[in-house]
Design a protein around this motif. Structure first.
Motif, PDB file in Angstrom:
ATOM      1  N   LEU A 159      49.527  77.619  62.031  1.00  0.00           N
ATOM      2  CA  LEU A 159      48.094  77.035  62.223  1.00  0.00           C
ATOM      3  C   LEU A 159      47.878  75.902  61.352  1.00  0.00           C
ATOM      4  O   LEU A 159      48.225  75.974  60.023  1.00  0.00           O
ATOM      5  CB  LEU A 159      47.038  78.267  62.131  1.00  0.00           C
ATOM      6  CG  LEU A 159      46.824  79.063  63.019  1.00  0.00           C
ATOM      7  CD1 LEU A 159      47.585  80.433  62.587  1.00  0.00           C
ATOM      8  CD2 LEU A 159      45.435  79.696  62.942  1.00  0.00           C
ATOM      9  N   SER A 172      43.215  73.212  63.769  1.00  0.00           N
ATOM     10  CA  SER A 172      42.698  74.712  63.758  1.00  0.00           C
ATOM     11  C   SER A 172      41.370  74.504  63.243  1.00  0.00           C
ATOM     12  O   SER A 172      40.960  75.619  63.497  1.00  0.00           O
ATOM     13  CB  SER A 172      43.678  75.503  62.880  1.00  0.00           C
ATOM     14  OG  SER A 172      43.674  74.834  61.602  1.00  0.00           O
ATOM     15  N   GLU A 173      41.058  73.747  62.674  1.00  0.00           N
ATOM     16  CA  GLU A 173      39.423  73.740  62.091  1.00  0.00           C
ATOM     17  C   GLU A 173      38.574  72.841  63.215  1.00  0.00           C
ATOM     18  O   GLU A 173      37.433  72.637  62.825  1.00  0.00           O
ATOM     19  CB  GLU A 173      39.319  73.142  60.925  1.00  0.00           C
ATOM     20  CG  GLU A 173      40.047  73.968  59.787  1.00  0.00           C
ATOM     21  CD  GLU A 173      40.283  73.572  58.311  1.00  0.00           C
ATOM     22  OE1 GLU A 173      39.940  72.173  58.143  1.00  0.00           O
ATOM     23  OE2 GLU A 173      40.900  74.178  57.429  1.00  0.00           O
ATOM     24  N   GLY A 194      45.887  72.366  60.051  1.00  0.00           N
ATOM     25  CA  GLY A 194      44.540  71.729  60.247  1.00  0.00           C
ATOM     26  C   GLY A 194      44.575  70.250  60.643  1.00  0.00           C
ATOM     27  O   GLY A 194      43.890  69.967  61.346  1.00  0.00           O
ATOM     28  N   LEU A 195      45.964  69.734  60.501  1.00  0.00           N
ATOM     29  CA  LEU A 195      45.980  68.297  61.200  1.00  0.00           C
ATOM     30  C   LEU A 195      45.923  68.517  62.819  1.00  0.00           C
ATOM     31  O   LEU A 195      46.217  69.353  63.378  1.00  0.00           O
ATOM     32  CB  LEU A 195      47.332  67.846  60.883  1.00  0.00           C
ATOM     33  CG  LEU A 195      47.647  67.407  59.343  1.00  0.00           C
ATOM     34  CD1 LEU A 195      49.124  66.839  59.370  1.00  0.00           C
ATOM     35  CD2 LEU A 195      46.549  66.400  58.983  1.00  0.00           C
ATOM     36  N   ILE A 247      49.514  76.637  57.842  1.00  0.00           N
ATOM     37  CA  ILE A 247      50.350  75.618  56.933  1.00  0.00           C
ATOM     38  C   ILE A 247      49.398  75.239  55.919  1.00  0.00           C
ATOM     39  O   ILE A 247      48.454  74.558  55.975  1.00  0.00           O
ATOM     40  CB  ILE A 247      50.590  74.208  57.727  1.00  0.00           C
ATOM     41  CG1 ILE A 247      51.275  74.754  59.142  1.00  0.00           C
ATOM     42  CG2 ILE A 247      51.323  73.362  57.048  1.00  0.00           C
ATOM     43  CD1 ILE A 247      52.864  74.860  59.113  1.00  0.00           C
ATOM     44  N   TRP A 307      50.166  72.697  52.570  1.00  0.00           N
ATOM     45  CA  TRP A 307      50.920  71.518  51.946  1.00  0.00           C
ATOM     46  C   TRP A 307      52.050  71.463  52.444  1.00  0.00           C
ATOM     47  O   TRP A 307      53.130  71.486  51.843  1.00  0.00           O
ATOM     48  CB  TRP A 307      50.981  71.773  50.395  1.00  0.00           C
ATOM     49  CG  TRP A 307      49.491  71.640  49.534  1.00  0.00           C
ATOM     50  CD1 TRP A 307      48.930  72.734  49.120  1.00  0.00           C
ATOM     51  CD2 TRP A 307      49.066  70.372  49.553  1.00  0.00           C
ATOM     52  NE1 TRP A 307      47.868  72.318  48.375  1.00  0.00           N
ATOM     53  CE2 TRP A 307      47.825  70.799  48.564  1.00  0.00           C
ATOM     54  CE3 TRP A 307      49.232  69.286  49.818  1.00  0.00           C
ATOM     55  CZ2 TRP A 307      46.845  69.746  48.349  1.00  0.00           C
ATOM     56  CZ3 TRP A 307      48.170  68.283  49.444  1.00  0.00           C
ATOM     57  CH2 TRP A 307      47.225  68.582  48.615  1.00  0.00           C
ATOM     58  N   PHE A 308      52.225  71.446  53.862  1.00  0.00           N
ATOM     59  CA  PHE A 308      53.277  71.214  54.723  1.00  0.00           C
ATOM     60  C   PHE A 308      54.150  72.408  54.542  1.00  0.00           C
ATOM     61  O   PHE A 308      55.688  72.215  54.637  1.00  0.00           O
ATOM     62  CB  PHE A 308      53.774  69.828  54.471  1.00  0.00           C
ATOM     63  CG  PHE A 308      52.720  68.972  55.119  1.00  0.00           C
ATOM     64  CD1 PHE A 308      52.657  68.591  56.286  1.00  0.00           C
ATOM     65  CD2 PHE A 308      51.979  68.081  54.086  1.00  0.00           C
ATOM     66  CE1 PHE A 308      51.823  67.707  56.740  1.00  0.00           C
ATOM     67  CE2 PHE A 308      51.053  67.282  54.655  1.00  0.00           C
ATOM     68  CZ  PHE A 308      50.818  66.862  56.024  1.00  0.00           C
ATOM     69  N   THR A 326      43.793  82.633  61.413  1.00  0.00           N
ATOM     70  CA  THR A 326      45.271  83.273  61.150  1.00  0.00           C
ATOM     71  C   THR A 326      45.312  84.651  61.682  1.00  0.00           C
ATOM     72  O   THR A 326      45.766  85.158  62.480  1.00  0.00           O
ATOM     73  CB  THR A 326      45.467  82.969  59.977  1.00  0.00           C
ATOM     74  OG1 THR A 326      45.711  81.651  59.491  1.00  0.00           O
ATOM     75  CG2 THR A 326      47.064  83.711  59.558  1.00  0.00           C
ATOM     76  N   HIS A 344      47.283  85.726  54.989  1.00  0.00           N
ATOM     77  CA  HIS A 344      46.037  85.131  54.849  1.00  0.00           C
ATOM     78  C   HIS A 344      45.216  86.118  54.046  1.00  0.00           C
ATOM     79  O   HIS A 344      45.174  87.197  54.157  1.00  0.00           O
ATOM     80  CB  HIS A 344      45.416  84.714  56.089  1.00  0.00           C
ATOM     81  CG  HIS A 344      44.333  83.839  55.918  1.00  0.00           C
ATOM     82  ND1 HIS A 344      43.175  83.651  55.276  1.00  0.00           N
ATOM     83  CD2 HIS A 344      44.503  82.424  56.530  1.00  0.00           C
ATOM     84  CE1 HIS A 344      42.526  82.627  55.315  1.00  0.00           C
ATOM     85  NE2 HIS A 344      43.291  81.520  55.995  1.00  0.00           N
TER      86      HIS A 344
HETATM   87  C1  FMN Z   1      45.603  75.007  50.284  1.00  0.00           C
HETATM   88  C2  FMN Z   1      45.572  74.331  51.573  1.00  0.00           C
HETATM   89  C3  FMN Z   1      46.635  73.382  51.950  1.00  0.00           C
HETATM   90  C4  FMN Z   1      46.496  73.042  53.485  1.00  0.00           C
HETATM   91  N1  FMN Z   1      47.472  71.929  53.571  1.00  0.00           N
HETATM   92  C5  FMN Z   1      47.707  71.643  54.991  1.00  0.00           C
HETATM   93  C6  FMN Z   1      48.722  70.844  55.412  1.00  0.00           C
HETATM   94  O1  FMN Z   1      49.719  70.512  54.545  1.00  0.00           O
HETATM   95  N2  FMN Z   1      48.739  70.432  56.675  1.00  0.00           N
HETATM   96  C7  FMN Z   1      47.782  70.726  57.474  1.00  0.00           C
HETATM   97  O2  FMN Z   1      47.854  70.648  58.722  1.00  0.00           O
HETATM   98  N3  FMN Z   1      46.831  71.705  57.266  1.00  0.00           N
HETATM   99  C8  FMN Z   1      46.687  71.953  55.929  1.00  0.00           C
HETATM  100  N4  FMN Z   1      45.413  72.878  55.559  1.00  0.00           N
HETATM  101  C9  FMN Z   1      44.817  73.598  56.697  1.00  0.00           C
HETATM  102  C10 FMN Z   1      45.056  74.919  57.247  1.00  0.00           C
HETATM  103  O3  FMN Z   1      46.305  74.817  57.814  1.00  0.00           O
HETATM  104  C11 FMN Z   1      43.788  75.114  58.050  1.00  0.00           C
HETATM  105  O4  FMN Z   1      42.697  75.431  57.028  1.00  0.00           O
HETATM  106  C12 FMN Z   1      44.095  76.431  58.640  1.00  0.00           C
HETATM  107  O5  FMN Z   1      45.101  76.393  59.549  1.00  0.00           O
HETATM  108  C13 FMN Z   1      42.897  77.150  59.337  1.00  0.00           C
HETATM  109  O6  FMN Z   1      43.367  78.384  59.447  1.00  0.00           O
HETATM  110  P1  FMN Z   1      42.588  79.423  58.892  1.00  0.00           P
HETATM  111  O7  FMN Z   1      41.034  79.555  59.171  1.00  0.00           O
HETATM  112  O8  FMN Z   1      43.182  80.894  59.203  1.00  0.00           O
HETATM  113  O9  FMN Z   1      42.743  79.431  57.391  1.00  0.00           O
HETATM  114  C14 FMN Z   1      45.676  73.378  54.247  1.00  0.00           C
HETATM  115  C15 FMN Z   1      44.568  74.159  53.925  1.00  0.00           C
HETATM  116  C16 FMN Z   1      44.570  74.958  52.638  1.00  0.00           C
HETATM  117  C17 FMN Z   1      43.488  75.781  51.974  1.00  0.00           C
END
Ligand code: FMN
Length: 207
Positions: free
Chosen positions: A136, A178-179, A138-139, A96, A98-99, A26, A19
């Motif tokens: 981690l 995660s958000e 976002g979904l 994660i 883009w999957f 993370t 990260h």
């Molecule tokens: C470029 C990018 C692509 C992402 N793609 C996905 C995804 O494909 N699936 C998903 O569940 N979350 C996706 N997310 C959300 C991230 O997983 C999420 O922001 C992250 O887990 C939050 O933790 P962090 O604060 O450590 O970044 C994406 C975020 C970014 C910035």
């Protein structure tokens, strides 16, 4: 599983963090994992790929030569694989994107987990290791696309990378939402407590 360790026999855990922000969730999960493994008797090596300036870009020096499993790769790759080889347990902590894996972590696998170093030998250099992929996402877990994350963890990461390289014990865990979308106040706090508890449980399986 609980394993007894003394100072002399302390096993090593390599935590690989991918990260760009040290105040990311993370990073917080990785820090917590490091403390938990240390408390469980592990010598912990934290490899923060961004902080250490790892360069994920491919280069000719690190292309596998399938006719020579003893090929000498770039010094950076040999420094990194030495840390992998020294580890009994490897924990990758990453968002994660883009999957899939963030490019930084994917590039680390592409360059460092190279032919002859992790795969391509009759006895795998990884045969006695254990690994956890801690993601981690976002979904939300009930999102219709969450299955793509489960299949990525179980397919690409567990089977395609770890088991392909001969690691016999591989675990995966995903911290969804995660958000904390739409959550505020006590609900948000509870959600993050649950995510950290899930991360702790995944780490405890490795100790
Ligand atoms: C470029 C990018 C692509 C992402 N793609 C996905 C995804 O494909 N699936 C998903 O569940 N979350 C996706 N997310 C959300 C991230 O997983 C999420 O922001 C992250 O887990 C939050 O933790 P962090 O604060 O450590 O970044 C994406 C975020 C970014 C910035």
């Amino acid at each position: 599983m609980n394993r007894e360790h003394t100072a002399e026999t302390a096993p090593t855990a390599l935590i690989v963090v991918s990260h760009h922000r040290s105040d990311s969730l993370t990073s917080a999960v990785a820090e917590r994992a490091a403390k938990r493994l240390a408390a469980g008797g592990y010598r912990v090596d934290v490899l923060d790929l961004h902080e250490e300036g790892f360069d994920p870009r491919g280069r000719v020096a690190d292309e596998p030569d399938y006719g020579n499993r003893d090929k000498v790769y770039s010094p950076e790759v040999h420094r990194h694989i030495a840390r992998v080889h020294a580890a009994d347990v490897i924990v990758a902590v990453f968002p994660i994107w883009w999957f899939g894996l963030p490019a930084l972590l994917k590039g680390w696998i592409d360059r460092v987990w190279n032919y002859g170093l992790t795969y391509g030998r009759s006895k795998s250099p990884m045969h006695s290791k254990r690994m956890l992929w801690l993601a981690l996402a976002g979904l939300a877990e009930d999102d219709p696309n969450a299955d793509l994350i489960h299949s990525m963890l179980d397919g690409t990461l567990r089977r395609g990378i770890s088991e392909f390289c001969g690691i016999p014990e591989v675990h995966t865990a995903a911290l969804f939402d995660s958000e904390a979308q739409g959550l505020t106040g006590a609900d948000r706090d509870r959600h993050y407590r649950e995510l950290f508890a899930k991360a702790d449980k995944a780490i405890d399986r490795m100790i």
